[in-house]
Design an enzyme around this catalytic site. Sequence first.
Site, PDB file in Angstrom:
ATOM      1  N   HIS A 237     -35.302 -19.190 -22.849  1.00 20.42           N
ATOM      2  CA  HIS A 237     -36.292 -19.286 -23.919  1.00 20.42           C
ATOM      3  C   HIS A 237     -36.795 -17.887 -24.256  1.00 20.42           C
ATOM      4  O   HIS A 237     -36.411 -16.907 -23.633  1.00 20.42           O
ATOM      5  CB  HIS A 237     -37.438 -20.221 -23.531  1.00 20.42           C
ATOM      6  CG  HIS A 237     -38.292 -19.749 -22.395  1.00 20.42           C
ATOM      7  ND1 HIS A 237     -37.839 -19.696 -21.097  1.00 20.42           N
ATOM      8  CD2 HIS A 237     -39.581 -19.307 -22.360  1.00 20.42           C
ATOM      9  CE1 HIS A 237     -38.816 -19.252 -20.305  1.00 20.42           C
ATOM     10  NE2 HIS A 237     -39.876 -19.009 -21.058  1.00 20.42           N
TER      11      HIS A 237
ATOM     12  N   HIS B 266     -39.734 -16.111 -24.255  1.00 19.13           N
ATOM     13  CA  HIS B 266     -40.825 -15.316 -23.699  1.00 19.13           C
ATOM     14  C   HIS B 266     -40.313 -13.991 -23.143  1.00 19.13           C
ATOM     15  O   HIS B 266     -39.241 -13.933 -22.532  1.00 19.13           O
ATOM     16  CB  HIS B 266     -41.589 -16.112 -22.634  1.00 19.13           C
ATOM     17  CG  HIS B 266     -42.403 -17.215 -23.223  1.00 19.13           C
ATOM     18  ND1 HIS B 266     -42.793 -18.321 -22.503  1.00 19.13           N
ATOM     19  CD2 HIS B 266     -42.911 -17.388 -24.477  1.00 19.13           C
ATOM     20  CE1 HIS B 266     -43.501 -19.128 -23.283  1.00 19.13           C
ATOM     21  NE2 HIS B 266     -43.585 -18.583 -24.473  1.00 19.13           N
TER      22      HIS B 266
ATOM     23  N   ASP C 253     -40.958 -12.017 -20.699  1.00 22.08           N
ATOM     24  CA  ASP C 253     -40.622 -11.804 -19.288  1.00 22.08           C
ATOM     25  C   ASP C 253     -39.271 -12.422 -18.933  1.00 22.08           C
ATOM     26  O   ASP C 253     -38.794 -12.272 -17.806  1.00 22.08           O
ATOM     27  CB  ASP C 253     -41.723 -12.326 -18.360  1.00 22.08           C
ATOM     28  CG  ASP C 253     -41.945 -13.827 -18.463  1.00 22.08           C
ATOM     29  OD1 ASP C 253     -41.943 -14.354 -19.590  1.00 22.08           O
ATOM     30  OD2 ASP C 253     -42.129 -14.481 -17.421  1.00 22.08           O
ATOM     31  N   HIS C 254     -38.631 -13.057 -19.912  1.00 21.52           N
ATOM     32  CA  HIS C 254     -37.284 -13.618 -19.730  1.00 21.52           C
ATOM     33  C   HIS C 254     -36.244 -12.902 -20.595  1.00 21.52           C
ATOM     34  O   HIS C 254     -35.053 -13.018 -20.329  1.00 21.52           O
ATOM     35  CB  HIS C 254     -37.279 -15.105 -20.081  1.00 21.52           C
ATOM     36  CG  HIS C 254     -38.153 -15.931 -19.188  1.00 21.52           C
ATOM     37  ND1 HIS C 254     -37.659 -16.804 -18.243  1.00 21.52           N
ATOM     38  CD2 HIS C 254     -39.505 -15.994 -19.085  1.00 21.52           C
ATOM     39  CE1 HIS C 254     -38.674 -17.373 -17.607  1.00 21.52           C
ATOM     40  NE2 HIS C 254     -39.801 -16.893 -18.096  1.00 21.52           N
TER      41      HIS C 254
ATOM     42  N   HIS D 281     -42.293 -26.420 -22.745  1.00 24.34           N
ATOM     43  CA  HIS D 281     -42.844 -25.076 -22.538  1.00 24.34           C
ATOM     44  C   HIS D 281     -42.734 -24.276 -23.837  1.00 24.34           C
ATOM     45  O   HIS D 281     -43.703 -23.679 -24.298  1.00 24.34           O
ATOM     46  CB  HIS D 281     -42.083 -24.398 -21.402  1.00 24.34           C
ATOM     47  CG  HIS D 281     -42.584 -23.034 -21.046  1.00 24.34           C
ATOM     48  ND1 HIS D 281     -43.826 -22.811 -20.489  1.00 24.34           N
ATOM     49  CD2 HIS D 281     -41.991 -21.805 -21.159  1.00 24.34           C
ATOM     50  CE1 HIS D 281     -43.984 -21.516 -20.278  1.00 24.34           C
ATOM     51  NE2 HIS D 281     -42.887 -20.888 -20.680  1.00 24.34           N
TER      52      HIS D 281
ATOM     53  N   ASP E  79     -38.609 -22.027 -17.333  1.00 26.32           N
ATOM     54  CA  ASP E  79     -40.007 -22.387 -17.093  1.00 26.32           C
ATOM     55  C   ASP E  79     -40.285 -23.857 -17.404  1.00 26.32           C
ATOM     56  O   ASP E  79     -41.410 -24.215 -17.737  1.00 26.32           O
ATOM     57  CB  ASP E  79     -40.933 -21.511 -17.942  1.00 26.32           C
ATOM     58  CG  ASP E  79     -41.019 -20.081 -17.421  1.00 26.32           C
ATOM     59  OD1 ASP E  79     -40.394 -19.771 -16.395  1.00 26.32           O
ATOM     60  OD2 ASP E  79     -41.716 -19.261 -18.063  1.00 26.32           O
TER      61      ASP E  79
ATOM     62  N   HIS F 132     -39.728 -18.529 -11.633  1.00 28.24           N
ATOM     63  CA  HIS F 132     -40.937 -17.940 -11.045  1.00 28.24           C
ATOM     64  C   HIS F 132     -41.158 -18.458  -9.619  1.00 28.24           C
ATOM     65  O   HIS F 132     -40.821 -19.591  -9.292  1.00 28.24           O
ATOM     66  CB  HIS F 132     -42.176 -18.282 -11.880  1.00 28.24           C
ATOM     67  CG  HIS F 132     -42.214 -17.621 -13.210  1.00 28.24           C
ATOM     68  ND1 HIS F 132     -42.704 -16.354 -13.409  1.00 28.24           N
ATOM     69  CD2 HIS F 132     -41.804 -18.064 -14.431  1.00 28.24           C
ATOM     70  CE1 HIS F 132     -42.610 -16.046 -14.686  1.00 28.24           C
ATOM     71  NE2 HIS F 132     -42.073 -17.065 -15.326  1.00 28.24           N
TER      72      HIS F 132
END
Length: 259
Positions: free
Chosen positions: A55, A57, A59-60, A116, A133, A171
Amino acid sequence: MHTVTPIPAFNDNYIWLIHAKDSGGHYVVDPGDAQAVLDYLEQHQMVLDGILITHHHKDHTGGIEELQASHDHKLTVYGPDNENIKGINHPISGQTESVWPEKLDSDAKIFHLPGHTLGHIAYLIDDHLFCGDTLFSAGCGRLFEGTPAQMRESLQTLAQLDENTQVYPAHEYTQANLAFALTVENDNEALIAHAAKVKQLRDQNLPSLPSSIGLEKQINPFLRPEQASIKQNLSRHFSQEVTDDGTSFTLLRQWKDNF
């Protein structure tokens, strides 16, 4: 056959490195931090072949551009086509059921999992589930874009997988999730036992992951909203009678958001 290794990043992210034993390929899942990946590759004398994104975001996705620029050959980058992710050159549409990256030993089955985010996907390679996530050990992702009903349906889809399926969330949230799970289902013996096991692992700074679908069905309240004890604790916490499973799931997510 594939092996999977965690590359820690930021405070609690895992970038999962997939090694295809027969083809010799290496892929990473959700590389938010390019340097963590580059350091690992250099240390282990590995060559990266591609990237799998779940996805949008940052941090990905934040490491895609730097990883691409750091390689003489073009990396194949898979990801959802409806999340405006820069760097994807193998877009996955809502109708895509599977892809086969060239240097993997088998195909990757695609799961479309809104909740999410609306375009969130997961990859199932052999018995390895890379779920970003959406599903965490003892928890699930926050609802940034989707609805509780969408997330519940996405989780139910994953719960139908073989119980031996290995679960690789993005995570290290397990201890915090277990603390919440024990609050809403404090008489669950499997949950109590797993919490003790995870504490031992984390005390040694070892990953609590991967989990498995079978384990998550025993300990994860978001896969167990129908349980009477969970509904009783929700009723007590929210001072309202909770009888149906949909309301149970919605209130679980609301409680966790403020836990």
